[in-house]
Scaffold this active site. Sequence first.
Site, PDB file in Angstrom:
ATOM      1  N   THR A  35       0.831  -1.204   0.000  1.00  0.00           N
ATOM      2  CA  THR A  35       0.000   0.000   0.000  1.00  0.00           C
ATOM      3  C   THR A  35       0.868   1.258   0.000  1.00  0.00           C
ATOM      4  OG1 THR A  35      -0.042  -0.201   2.395  1.00  0.00           O
ATOM      5  CG2 THR A  35      -1.991  -0.985   1.229  1.00  0.00           C
ATOM      6  N   ASP A 174       9.707   0.795   4.767  1.00  0.00           N
ATOM      7  CA  ASP A 174      10.791   0.123   5.495  1.00  0.00           C
ATOM      8  C   ASP A 174      11.720   1.128   6.165  1.00  0.00           C
ATOM      9  OD1 ASP A 174       9.584  -1.961   4.243  1.00  0.00           O
ATOM     10  OD2 ASP A 174      11.226  -2.379   2.855  1.00  0.00           O
TER      11      ASP A 174
HETATM   12  C1  GLA Z   1       9.017  -3.899   0.421  1.00  0.00           C
HETATM   13  C2  GLA Z   1       9.202  -2.425   0.081  1.00  0.00           C
HETATM   14  C3  GLA Z   1       8.190  -1.579   0.843  1.00  0.00           C
HETATM   15  C4  GLA Z   1       6.769  -2.103   0.664  1.00  0.00           C
HETATM   16  C5  GLA Z   1       6.710  -3.601   0.911  1.00  0.00           C
HETATM   17  C6  GLA Z   1       5.365  -4.184   0.577  1.00  0.00           C
HETATM   18  O1  GLA Z   1       9.330  -4.145   1.753  1.00  0.00           O
HETATM   19  O2  GLA Z   1      10.507  -1.993   0.388  1.00  0.00           O
HETATM   20  O3  GLA Z   1       8.313  -0.236   0.424  1.00  0.00           O
HETATM   21  O4  GLA Z   1       6.275  -1.768  -0.588  1.00  0.00           O
HETATM   22  O5  GLA Z   1       7.683  -4.298   0.156  1.00  0.00           O
HETATM   23  O6  GLA Z   1       4.403  -3.715   1.446  1.00  0.00           O
END
Ligand code: GLA
Length: 387
Positions: A35, A174
Site C-alpha cells: 500500500t 521500510d
Molecule cells: C518492500 C518495500 C516496501 C513495501 C513492501 C510491501 O518491503 O521496500 O516499500 O512496498 O515491500 O508492502
Amino acid sequence: MKELVLKKFAEVFGDGTGAEVYFAPGRVNLIGEHTDYNGGHVFPCALTIGTYGVARKREDNKLRFYSMNFEQLGVIESSLEDLVPSGEADWTNYPKGVMWAFGEKGMKVPFGMDLLLNGNIPNGSGLSSSASVEVLTGFILRDFFGFEVTNQDLALIGQYAENHFNKVNCGIMDQFAIAMGKKDHAIFLDTADLSFEYAPIALKGAKIVIACSNKKRGLGDSKYNERRAECETSLAELQQVVKVKALGDLDEAAFEKFASIIKSDVRRKRAKHAVYENQRTIRAVEALKANDVAEFGRLMNASHVSLRDDYEVTGIELDTLVEEAWKIDGVIGSRMTGAGFGGCTVSIVKDEAIDSFIEKVGAAYKEKIGYGADFYVVEIGDGPGRL
Ligand code: GLA
C-alpha cells in the site's frame, strides 16, 4: 555485541582507535502490504534485531567496507569519487547509495570511512536488512559530519538511494519504520502525506512470531517493480473517471463503482488489493485501539488471502506457513509480511501456543517444502542509535 564487533573491526582494519558503534533495527509490517507506493496506510514496527555497525572517519576519500555476514567477500574498497549508481552488485551498494544520495541532496560527504557491519536479521528474509543498512549509514553520516537532517529525512534519503542508486522502486515503509521506530509501538503511517501516529502494541498473553521461509528474495529480482507498474496503470485508467491522486484515496465502495474502467482482469485485482488492504489497515488499527485483538487477527488473515489471490505475491512457501498457522489453536492472526515472493510471515500467537506453533508449522513446512523454516519470537524496539 559491542565488544564483538569492535574486536572484529580492530582485527580487520588493523586497530580500533576512534571507532564508534551504531545500531539500526530491522522491521516487520503487521498489516498494510503493498500500500505504501499507492498512497495508502501501513502499520510496521522496528525490531530489536537489526544491523550493528562500527565506523571510523578517515582523512581521505577512501571507503573500506567489511561485513561479518559476507566474510567471504573480505574487505571491499571503494572511494567517495566512485559512487556510481549501479544495479544490486554487492551489499556495499547500500551504504554507497546513501553516501551518494546525501551528495545529491546537497550534502557532500567530505571524508571516507572504514565501516564494519554485523547484522542479526536473516538476509533476504523480508525484514528489511537493506533498509536497516541504509538508515544506519545515514545515521553515521549525520553523526560524523553534522548534517542537519531529521530521522524522517534519513528515511527519505534511504528510500531515494534505494530507488535511484539501487534501482528498486520501493515505497517509504521500510526506511520509515526503521528510522522512526519506537519500543513497544507500531507506526500507523499514512504514506500519502507521511503523517503518522505511534500505536502501543500491548498484546496481553500473546507475542509476535516471525516465520522465515528460507526462500531468499531480493526486491531487484522479484516482481516488485512489475506490481508497482500494474498499480500505476490501473490508477491512470481510474483517473479518467474519478478524481484521485492514488489508489489509497478510494474506499471499497468507490472502487467497485469505477473498477470496470480498468481494462485487464489482472490489473483490476492488483488495484483491488491496494484499495481493500488500505481500508483493512485503517480498520485494524481501530480494532487494536478498541482492544479487539481478535478482529486485528482476522484482518491480518484477510490481508494474506488478498495478497495470495489478488496481488499474487505469496507462493507455496508463504502460503504453507500461513495456512498451517491458521490451523493452530491460539493463533490470533497470520500473514505474509514485506514484499512477498519468499521471505517471512508474521503471526500473533498466544503465549501457551507458541511452542506447538513452532513445532507443528515447522514440521508441516519441512514435509511439504523439503527444507526447514526458522522461527523468531520478536520484540518491538527503538530506531537507530549510537551504542
Ligand atoms: C518492500 C518495500 C516496501 C513495501 C513492501 C510491501 O518491503 O521496500 O516499500 O512496498 O515491500 O508492502
